[in-house]
Design an enzyme around this catalytic site. Sequence first.
Site, short mmCIF file in Angstrom:
data_model
loop_
_atom_site.label_atom_id
_atom_site.label_comp_id
_atom_site.label_asym_id
_atom_site.label_seq_id
_atom_site.Cartn_x
_atom_site.Cartn_y
_atom_site.Cartn_z
N GLY A 74 -17.69 -16.47 39.01
CA GLY A 74 -16.49 -16.81 38.27
C GLY A 74 -15.48 -15.68 38.26
CB SER A 75 -11.82 -15.60 38.59
OG SER A 75 -11.88 -16.03 39.92
N GLY A 76 -12.28 -13.39 36.57
CA GLY A 76 -12.14 -12.76 35.27
C GLY A 76 -12.88 -11.45 35.15
CG HIS A 77 -16.48 -11.17 35.83
ND1 HIS A 77 -16.59 -11.11 34.46
CD2 HIS A 77 -17.02 -12.36 36.21
CE1 HIS A 77 -17.21 -12.21 34.03
NE2 HIS A 77 -17.46 -12.98 35.06
CE LYS A 103 -21.39 -11.97 38.22
NZ LYS A 103 -20.83 -12.59 39.45
CG ASP A 158 -22.75 -17.28 39.51
OD1 ASP A 158 -21.89 -18.16 39.60
OD2 ASP A 158 -22.53 -16.17 39.01
CG HIS A 194 -19.69 -15.08 31.58
ND1 HIS A 194 -20.94 -14.71 32.01
CD2 HIS A 194 -18.98 -15.41 32.68
CE1 HIS A 194 -20.99 -14.81 33.32
NE2 HIS A 194 -19.82 -15.22 33.76
#
Length: 330
Positions: free
Chosen positions: A53-56, A104, A109, A218
């Site tokens: 997921g994006s945001g990291h 991860k 995932d 998250h």
Amino acid sequence: MKKLINNPADVLIESLRGVAAAHPELSVDLDTSVITRATPKAQGKVAVVSGGGSGHEPLHGGFVGIGMLDAAVAGEVFTSPTPDRVQAATKAVDRGAGVLHIVKNYTGDVLNFEMAAELAEMEGIEVGTVVVDDDVAVQDSLYTAGRRGVGLTVLLEKIVGAAAEEGQDLASVVALAQRVNAQGRSMGMALTSCTVPAAGKPTFDLPEDQMEIGIGIHGEPGRHREPLAPASDIARQLVEPILADLDFTGPVIVMLNGMGATPQIELYLMYAEVAALLEKAGVQIVRNLVGNYITSLDMAGCSVTVLTADDEILRLWDAPVVTPGLRWGA
């Protein structure tokens, strides 16, 4: 919510357009949300693919380049990329020697990368996988069965990326990845929540005089919430669980990572506290990273990762790398 965005639904695609504009050394496929090297590595070398997921950011797209990843697959914010997109990345970077997936440990995932590996193998691409599960905070969480994959992911991508770059075969790269995963542990904390653009409000409520110890990337809750404490006490609460979980007898690499909104001056202050605690425990730091490498949008806080580093790991750590998110060597 105050964010530098247009429409919350378009954050990923518009961010990827920015990556493409800023980094001609990368190739960005907007249809699949896959970032690859503009110039692939030599034929006959193992390729390394990661994502989530994006945001990291800068994880994972910022680590595509020489000496690290061949491709990164971006899901929507905090959402796993779909199997077809992971398969597309795998197929795009295969150089005939197999592909390593770095995953991860989050349920979405793991399942999606597993399905993508099966699809790739049906097309004749050999795929090896390592699932990163370094978080000592909790055994199971909202997103996982077993420990979460967090900060060690950055160190692992650097080390196995260097091994693949120098021409090690897939079996060797997989074995190395598994060894790194077994020898590293992480723990994080938060001073504030993050705000997912589509939600428009903080993921959780954390009063000004409180902090969360053991959070996930998250915004998952950690071990406990307690009154805000001095940096020295916060460092102790991060380091002690790491040392209690694994015997760090040799030289180590340490990463003091920011969660996205913590200024560098505070990260260095925290690193000094962490280094002092490790020195007192007889742990020898031989390499380090201090900065924002695996973040949680606009969360304030930090995490600590400690990795036992044998001679091969140190050699690979020191190998040149050129990526947007991590640069050293020449």
